[in-house]
Design a protein around this motif. Structure first.
Motif, PDB file in Angstrom:
ATOM      1  N   LYS A  76       0.826  -1.194   0.000  1.00  0.00           N
ATOM      2  CA  LYS A  76       0.000   0.000   0.000  1.00  0.00           C
ATOM      3  C   LYS A  76       0.865   1.252   0.000  1.00  0.00           C
ATOM      4  N   ILE A  77       0.491   2.230  -0.831  1.00  0.00           N
ATOM      5  CA  ILE A  77       1.168   3.529  -0.875  1.00  0.00           C
ATOM      6  C   ILE A  77       0.122   4.600  -0.575  1.00  0.00           C
ATOM      7  N   ASP A  78       0.250   5.289   0.520  1.00  0.00           N
ATOM      8  CA  ASP A  78      -0.757   6.272   0.931  1.00  0.00           C
ATOM      9  C   ASP A  78      -0.522   7.593   0.208  1.00  0.00           C
ATOM     10  N   PHE A  79      -1.182   7.737  -0.937  1.00  0.00           N
ATOM     11  CA  PHE A  79      -1.032   8.988  -1.679  1.00  0.00           C
ATOM     12  C   PHE A  79      -2.355   9.718  -1.871  1.00  0.00           C
ATOM     13  N   LEU A  80      -3.458   9.159  -1.345  1.00  0.00           N
ATOM     14  CA  LEU A  80      -4.756   9.804  -1.436  1.00  0.00           C
ATOM     15  C   LEU A  80      -5.308  10.048  -0.037  1.00  0.00           C
ATOM     16  N   VAL A  81      -5.719  11.283   0.211  1.00  0.00           N
ATOM     17  CA  VAL A  81      -6.242  11.687   1.521  1.00  0.00           C
ATOM     18  C   VAL A  81      -7.748  11.908   1.393  1.00  0.00           C
ATOM     19  N   PRO A  82      -8.580  11.137   2.134  1.00  0.00           N
ATOM     20  CA  PRO A  82     -10.036  11.243   1.988  1.00  0.00           C
ATOM     21  C   PRO A  82     -10.637  12.444   2.712  1.00  0.00           C
ATOM     22  N   ILE A  83     -11.599  13.087   2.020  1.00  0.00           N
ATOM     23  CA  ILE A  83     -12.351  14.207   2.602  1.00  0.00           C
ATOM     24  C   ILE A  83     -13.820  14.005   2.236  1.00  0.00           C
ATOM     25  N   ALA A  84     -14.694  13.966   3.232  1.00  0.00           N
ATOM     26  CA  ALA A  84     -16.131  13.868   2.961  1.00  0.00           C
ATOM     27  C   ALA A  84     -16.633  15.218   2.457  1.00  0.00           C
ATOM     28  N   ILE A  85     -17.382  15.202   1.350  1.00  0.00           N
ATOM     29  CA  ILE A  85     -17.960  16.440   0.814  1.00  0.00           C
ATOM     30  C   ILE A  85     -19.460  16.228   0.586  1.00  0.00           C
ATOM     31  N   GLY A  86     -20.168  17.321   0.496  1.00  0.00           N
ATOM     32  CA  GLY A  86     -21.600  17.248   0.233  1.00  0.00           C
ATOM     33  C   GLY A  86     -22.424  17.144   1.496  1.00  0.00           C
ATOM     34  N   LEU A  87     -23.687  16.753   1.330  1.00  0.00           N
ATOM     35  CA  LEU A  87     -24.639  16.699   2.433  1.00  0.00           C
ATOM     36  C   LEU A  87     -24.256  15.643   3.459  1.00  0.00           C
ATOM     37  N   ASN A 428      -7.955  20.111  -7.176  1.00  0.00           N
ATOM     38  CA  ASN A 428      -7.305  21.286  -6.571  1.00  0.00           C
ATOM     39  C   ASN A 428      -6.315  21.950  -7.517  1.00  0.00           C
ATOM     40  N   ALA A 429      -6.397  21.606  -8.803  1.00  0.00           N
ATOM     41  CA  ALA A 429      -5.624  22.285  -9.853  1.00  0.00           C
ATOM     42  C   ALA A 429      -4.125  22.302  -9.584  1.00  0.00           C
ATOM     43  N   ASP A 430      -3.606  21.174  -9.074  1.00  0.00           N
ATOM     44  CA  ASP A 430      -2.169  21.085  -8.813  1.00  0.00           C
ATOM     45  C   ASP A 430      -1.463  20.179  -9.814  1.00  0.00           C
ATOM     46  N   GLY A 431      -2.195  19.725 -10.838  1.00  0.00           N
ATOM     47  CA  GLY A 431      -1.595  18.878 -11.849  1.00  0.00           C
ATOM     48  C   GLY A 431      -1.553  17.403 -11.501  1.00  0.00           C
ATOM     49  N   LEU A 432      -2.114  17.030 -10.342  1.00  0.00           N
ATOM     50  CA  LEU A 432      -2.126  15.635  -9.906  1.00  0.00           C
ATOM     51  C   LEU A 432      -3.559  15.096  -9.926  1.00  0.00           C
ATOM     52  N   VAL A 433      -3.673  13.781 -10.100  1.00  0.00           N
ATOM     53  CA  VAL A 433      -4.984  13.153 -10.208  1.00  0.00           C
ATOM     54  C   VAL A 433      -5.572  12.880  -8.832  1.00  0.00           C
ATOM     55  N   ASP A 434      -6.744  13.432  -8.583  1.00  0.00           N
ATOM     56  CA  ASP A 434      -7.540  13.128  -7.407  1.00  0.00           C
ATOM     57  C   ASP A 434      -8.682  12.207  -7.849  1.00  0.00           C
ATOM     58  N   VAL A 435      -9.468  11.712  -6.897  1.00  0.00           N
ATOM     59  CA  VAL A 435     -10.581  10.818  -7.215  1.00  0.00           C
ATOM     60  C   VAL A 435     -11.753  11.131  -6.301  1.00  0.00           C
ATOM     61  N   VAL A 436     -12.964  11.030  -6.845  1.00  0.00           N
ATOM     62  CA  VAL A 436     -14.167  11.149  -6.032  1.00  0.00           C
ATOM     63  C   VAL A 436     -14.923   9.831  -6.113  1.00  0.00           C
ATOM     64  N   THR A 437     -15.480   9.370  -4.976  1.00  0.00           N
ATOM     65  CA  THR A 437     -16.192   8.100  -4.921  1.00  0.00           C
ATOM     66  C   THR A 437     -17.584   8.294  -4.321  1.00  0.00           C
ATOM     67  N   GLY A 438     -18.471   7.334  -4.624  1.00  0.00           N
ATOM     68  CA  GLY A 438     -19.824   7.350  -4.082  1.00  0.00           C
ATOM     69  C   GLY A 438     -20.182   6.007  -3.492  1.00  0.00           C
ATOM     70  N   GLY A 439     -20.868   6.001  -2.334  1.00  0.00           N
ATOM     71  CA  GLY A 439     -21.213   4.772  -1.620  1.00  0.00           C
ATOM     72  C   GLY A 439     -22.649   4.344  -1.857  1.00  0.00           C
ATOM     73  N   MET A 440     -22.847   3.035  -2.108  1.00  0.00           N
ATOM     74  CA  MET A 440     -24.178   2.449  -2.297  1.00  0.00           C
ATOM     75  C   MET A 440     -24.348   1.357  -1.237  1.00  0.00           C
ATOM     76  N   GLY A 459       0.665  14.252  -3.469  1.00  0.00           N
ATOM     77  CA  GLY A 459       1.916  14.564  -4.140  1.00  0.00           C
ATOM     78  C   GLY A 459       3.067  13.627  -3.844  1.00  0.00           C
ATOM     79  N   LYS A 460       2.780  12.497  -3.208  1.00  0.00           N
ATOM     80  CA  LYS A 460       3.838  11.564  -2.818  1.00  0.00           C
ATOM     81  C   LYS A 460       4.658  11.110  -4.018  1.00  0.00           C
ATOM     82  N   PHE A 461       4.004  10.930  -5.162  1.00  0.00           N
ATOM     83  CA  PHE A 461       4.726  10.434  -6.329  1.00  0.00           C
ATOM     84  C   PHE A 461       5.555  11.514  -6.999  1.00  0.00           C
ATOM     85  N   SER A 462       5.343  12.770  -6.613  1.00  0.00           N
ATOM     86  CA  SER A 462       6.153  13.857  -7.177  1.00  0.00           C
ATOM     87  C   SER A 462       7.591  13.762  -6.690  1.00  0.00           C
TER      88      SER A 462
END
Length: 464
Positions: A76-87, A428-440, A459-462
């Motif tokens: 595992k490589i921790d390069f994505l930080v989760p943030i809850a958004i929306g309602l 966040n317009a930093d040139g790196l790929v982020d991801v958004v997910t949805g739960g069912m 930015g870990k891979f930078s």
């Protein structure tokens, strides 16, 4: 008995036997022929193709499974930080689809949401950078399954194409609808009902399918035992005409693309349920389509769950990314050992080669992006139907491309569970790929839930 009568009775008996044999032959040959002919008309294939399909001898698509990283797992490589958004939520969320798109053209990615718990389509607007606010755009849409953002009416603002199931779980009732949410330019949306009281609609996409200068629609209707694939012709002034392409239950996705590079748009569809097949409807340029079976699994329990299109091998043609991990045939849903992620390599001439990428129980969605910023295309995949009682079950993984189309499976998270959809984008317009997910979250356990989560690339891979 008169001796002359005996040969006549024998002859009559022979005639009766002959007639009986003919009748039996008609029944034995005629009924299967009529059934094959009926199926050919419903599906749009030739009688020979239907026979091959029924006997499991179809040569559509190569069944060859390449070794390409199927059992290779990396740390595992921790390069994505989760943030809850929306309602916020209290009941288990039921997110059917999301799209990452800049709806208001302010240079910041937003998220469009199909919420089947609330039966609405909403907009999670990002403004200013890093601040997300959710607004319901249209309610009373019972189980919206898919949304596509596009300027449908050509007035310069973005409208929303919405596929509405009418009920989340399979049902044969004519409760589906195709809805366009027309933007007035001020982000007020008017519902335009394009089609209603049809088999449950699972997907709708827009494209000029008859080359007349306006956008038409391709539609997948899952139904249950009774489904369809159709295209809807735009006659202007919000008037439409439907054309049925195929009568098969279980269509999940449709994609619009010029797959044969002849200057018009074709339709690719994924059919689950009974047959587990991928079709391509080739356009003659005037909105007349010929179906071609690209791939079919001999496993009727394969669990097809989604397709997306991407030039994965960078050879200037479109390949098909494909997950199989649907488990709603079981109560409660159970993952199967053959679930996973694969791609169909476009070899030209409507020939596609099947490549197994990895096993992934309950896989429901896969998307392509350069996750580690090394110039080749990696994959993100999520699972809604993994074995959640097991502590080793992933809900979110990425598949690292080694540059030679071999993939290393790496965990992103096991919490939250039940992730149905994911979409990459640079939020966040930093040139790196982020991801958004949805739960069912349709079934327990309900101890690791999420609704909409934004995973920010740290930015870990930078550092490479």
């Amino acid at each position: 008995m008169n001796s002359q009568d005996k040969p006549q009775k024998i002859k009559k008996r022979s005639y009766k036997n002959l007639i009986l044999i003919i009748v039996l032959l008609v029944i034995m040959i005629g009924i299967p022929y009529l059934l094959i002919n009926y199926q050919a008309k419903r599906i749009g294939l030739t009688k020979k193709e239907v026979i091959s399909r029924i006997t499991g001898k179809s040569d559509a698509g190569s069944k060859k499974v390449t070794a390409g990283g199927e059992n290779v797992t990396g740390e595992k490589i921790d390069f994505l930080v989760p943030i809850a958004i929306g309602l916020e939520f209290t009941d288990p969320p039921l997110i059917a689809h999301i799209q990452a798109v800049d709806l208001d053209d302010d240079g910041l990615l937003d998220v469009i949401v199909c919420d089947d718990r609330g039966n609405f389509v909403s907009w999670i607007r990002q403004y200013p950078l890093g601040t997300f606010t959710e607004k319901i755009l249209a309610s009373d849409l019972i189980a919206p399954a898919h949304v596509e953002v596009i300027d449908f009416d050509g007035d310069g603002d973005k409208d929303l194409m919405v596929a509405v199931l009418g009920m989340l779980f399979p049902n044969n009732d004519k409760i589906g609808s195709v809805v366009i949410l027309e933007n007035d330019g001020q982000f007020n949306f008017t519902k335009r009902i394009v089609a209603e009281k049809i088999a449950r609609v699972s997907d709708v996409r827009a494209g000029d399918l008859d080359n007349d200068g306006d956008l038409d629609l391709a539609v997948a209707q899952f139904g249950y035992d009774d489904g369809e694939t159709r295209w809807i012709e735009n006659h202007g002034n919000w008037k439409f005409e439907s054309h049925i392409l195929q009568y098969l239950s279980g269509p999940i996705n449709v994609e619009i693309v010029d797959i044969d590079y002849d200057g018009d748009l074709d339709i690719i569809s994924l059919v689950s349920q009974e047959w587990e097949e991928i079709y391509c409807f080739i356009n003659d340029g005037k909105g007349n389509f010929k179906p071609n079976l690209l791939f079919g699994s001999s496993n009727q329990d394969y669990g097809s769950s989604g397709i997306s299109l991407f030039d994965l091998d960078k050879d200037d043609d479109v390949d098909i990314l494909y997950t199989n991990g649907d488990a709603f045939d079981y109560i409660p849903p159970q993952g199967r050992p053959w679930h996973g992620v694969q791609w169909l390599e476009n070899k030209g001439g409507l020939e596609f080669e099947f490549h197994r990428i990895c096993n992934f129980t309950g896989a429901t969605n896969v998307r392509a992006a350069d996750a580690d910023n090394d110039g080749d295309i990696d994959l993100f995949a999520v699972s809604a139907f993994n074995i959640w009682d097991s502590p080793d079950s992933y809900s979110f993984i990425w598949l690292e491309n080694d540059g030679e189309m071999n993939y290393i499976k790496r965990e992103i998270t096991r919490n939250p569970t039940h992730l149905l959809v994911c979409e990459p984008g640079d939020f966040n317009a930093d040139g790196l790929v982020d991801v958004v997910t949805g739960g069912m979250h349709t079934y327990p356990p309900f101890d690791r839930m999420s609704r909409i989560t934004l995973w920010i690339n740290n930015g870990k891979f930078s550092e490479k």
